[in-house]
Scaffold this active site. Sequence first.
Site, short mmCIF file in Angstrom:
data_model
loop_
_atom_site.label_atom_id
_atom_site.label_comp_id
_atom_site.label_asym_id
_atom_site.label_seq_id
_atom_site.Cartn_x
_atom_site.Cartn_y
_atom_site.Cartn_z
CB CYS A 2 -1.03 0.14 1.31
SG CYS A 2 -1.83 -1.54 1.36
NE ARG A 27 5.25 0.83 -0.67
CZ ARG A 27 6.17 0.37 0.27
NH1 ARG A 27 7.31 0.27 -0.24
NH2 ARG A 27 5.86 -1.15 1.01
CD1 TRP A 74 -0.33 -7.06 -0.75
CD2 TRP A 74 -0.01 -6.93 -3.23
NE1 TRP A 74 0.02 -8.49 -1.81
CE2 TRP A 74 0.08 -7.85 -2.98
CE3 TRP A 74 0.20 -6.00 -4.06
CZ2 TRP A 74 0.58 -9.15 -4.23
CZ3 TRP A 74 0.96 -6.73 -5.05
CH2 TRP A 74 1.43 -8.37 -5.30
CG ASN A 100 -0.37 2.29 3.56
OD1 ASN A 100 -1.28 1.49 3.14
ND2 ASN A 100 0.76 2.68 3.97
N GLY A 101 -1.81 -0.93 6.87
CA GLY A 101 -1.35 -1.45 8.56
C GLY A 101 -2.39 -2.61 7.72
CD GLU A 486 20.33 -13.94 9.27
OE1 GLU A 486 21.12 -14.47 8.88
OE2 GLU A 486 20.39 -12.50 8.87
CE LYS A 490 22.92 -9.98 8.04
NZ LYS A 490 22.53 -11.09 7.29
CD GLU A 493 26.88 -10.86 5.72
OE1 GLU A 493 25.77 -10.74 6.74
OE2 GLU A 493 26.63 -11.13 4.31
CG HIS A 509 29.10 -31.83 22.69
ND1 HIS A 509 28.57 -32.91 22.80
CD2 HIS A 509 27.02 -31.61 22.17
CE1 HIS A 509 27.64 -33.68 23.67
NE2 HIS A 509 26.54 -32.87 23.18
CE LYS A 608 20.78 -7.37 -0.92
NZ LYS A 608 20.22 -7.78 0.30
C1 AGP Z 1 23.34 -11.78 3.66
O1 AGP Z 1 23.55 -11.09 4.38
C2 AGP Z 1 24.20 -12.36 2.90
N1 AGP Z 1 24.48 -11.22 2.34
C3 AGP Z 1 24.12 -13.51 1.84
O2 AGP Z 1 24.49 -14.23 2.83
C4 AGP Z 1 23.29 -13.33 1.07
O3 AGP Z 1 21.73 -13.88 1.98
C5 AGP Z 1 23.70 -14.64 0.40
O4 AGP Z 1 24.26 -14.46 -0.88
C6 AGP Z 1 22.43 -15.48 -0.71
O5 AGP Z 1 21.42 -13.93 -1.29
P1 AGP Z 1 20.29 -14.64 -1.72
O6 AGP Z 1 18.89 -14.67 -0.94
O7 AGP Z 1 19.85 -13.22 -3.08
O8 AGP Z 1 20.55 -15.71 -3.27
#
Ligand code: AGP
Length: 613
Positions: A2, A27, A74, A100-101, A486, A490, A493, A509, A608
């Site tokens: 939306c 969007r 949407w 929206n919401g 995860e 994060k 990275e 272990h 990315k």
């Molecule tokens: C996530 O923070 C990363 N940059 C990386 O692990 C990413 O998730 C991975 O390369 C997969 O990308 P995708 O979801 O576009 O396939």
Amino acid sequence: MCGIVGYVGLRDATPIILEGLKRLEYRGYDSAGLAVVEGDTIAVRREVGKLARLMELVDAEPMSGQIGIGHTRWATHGEPSRRNAHPHVGVTGEVAVVHNGIIENFLQLRQELEAEGRCFASETDTEVVVHLVEGYMAGGADLETAVRRALTHVKGANAFVFLSSREPDRIVAARLGNAGGLTIGIGEGEMFVASDIPAILEHTRRMIFLEDRQMAVVTRDGARVTTLSGEPVTAEVHTIPWDPVAAAKGEFRHFMQKEIYEQARSVTDTIRGRADFDAGRVRLEHLELTPEKACSLEKVIIVACGTSAYAGLVGKFILEALARVPVEVDYGSEFRYRDPIINENTAVLAITQSGETVDTLAAMEEARAKGAGLWSIVNVIGSQAMRLSDGYILMHAGPEIGVASTKAFTASLVDLYLLGCYLGELRGVLERAQLRHLVNDLARLPDMVGRTLNHGDEYEQLANIFYDREHFLYLGRGINYPIALEGALKLKEISYIHAEGYPAGEMKHGPIALIDEAMPVVTIAVRDHVYDKMVSQVEQVKARGGIVIALATEGDEDITTKADYVLYAPPTPPLLSPVVNVVPLQLLAYHLAVRRGCDVDQPRNLAKSVTVE
Ligand code: AGP
């Protein structure tokens, strides 16, 4: 997803609103509409499909006025149709609203209003609000007061914009929670309202961002901002740079920060149109799945890389619980070389934000060659993964610019939950009442994510304490063990701190040898069925002189006597808890990286979309 645009000034509102809506087209939406005050009435035009169709309608049935509001919708409650499109006007036609919401308690509100004799013209949750406002105005309240009173009844994360033909000089905008922003644009003798900056950037660079539980009365001379309960607020005016990249960042310092804070809205967008709250069911129309095919499924193999692979690990818990189908999870880069056992009753599900990750695509091709059905959960529309698949589920997270994935991760988790509900129904695993309950839990999710984002300065404080550490350990259990992985990913990275994620039970272990006073241990110790086990891990770390940062459930005071530092998240239904619990870990990583002076949006060596092997 939306979008909202509003205008009050001396120019004709209609083209300004339509142009603004056009800038939000990226969007995604399924219908659109606008309302303009013409003399002493409100003229409304609404149309299904693309904005071009609404524009044709406006050409055929012109409207003009100096104040108006528009919306791209949407669907959440009710199919895409003219009568469900926004703006909604009530019985008197004197009030119009765009929204929206998700109004979590709309069914109850609707039943109460119907019991008072009010007739509804749409299936939407939005319409209850316009009836409430009309009711208060009928009792003598002005628009501002009526909105203030009406919103005391509303639960959930929502953004609303109202106008009334009785007070044709003002727009009233209100934000509850984090379902999406509301921006007030300040012009010369004219004012704008929008859900997103790009919608109004061509008219003004000076903007006010409404915070949670704030409202604004906007006339052509300016905006008066108050809290929902009426206390005046001195709103900061931000000057947005013309540079489109900087403009897209808005009030945030980094895209990653913006994307973390967008999650209440992106989660809402992911739920929209798929969760049918009235029917208590989920619809995934692009999956191309029949009950026969769903019942013949013998195995699902999730293939993905990085963050998406961790979403897959959460997916294993969800799909096995809700659809009772065995699930394997594999990295794309491993799957393609391991000669996996597959037959025509296997579905291979790729999870990929970009839809272009070469290892994931190669795994999909391997699966296709072996005769598996191919599904994908993907963010980028038209990407290769989407095109390769027999059926797909879109993340609807919106463009993710920060290299470190955040909102695409939470969107994938929501999609997996939707898939679990859908498969669970088709396979006859979930009873009607159970399914309705699971779907209802989704309505509260955006608000829970929003509450997690509403915090003080505890993340900055932790970053100041721990920014110079070299190692972190993350522990989680059950469905939250992938969240530990995860959280660690994060951190490494974007801050370049070495971090390991482990299932908590595995600590003894091996990783226990690492525990000392120099390495913080982040434990996900929320109130679930493994809470006691997690507390015992905390104790084991403390007994060896370690430092514990615990993520706990709001209201858990006991944990403060055991952990050194505590971050809180709201209580969340177990299968949805990863969506909420990952948010504090994203914020922790973000603030540590900022404190270390790292390039948060473009960390070294990372891309990315990884299109090479
Ligand atoms: C996530 O923070 C990363 N940059 C990386 O692990 C990413 O998730 C991975 O390369 C997969 O990308 P995708 O979801 O576009 O396939």
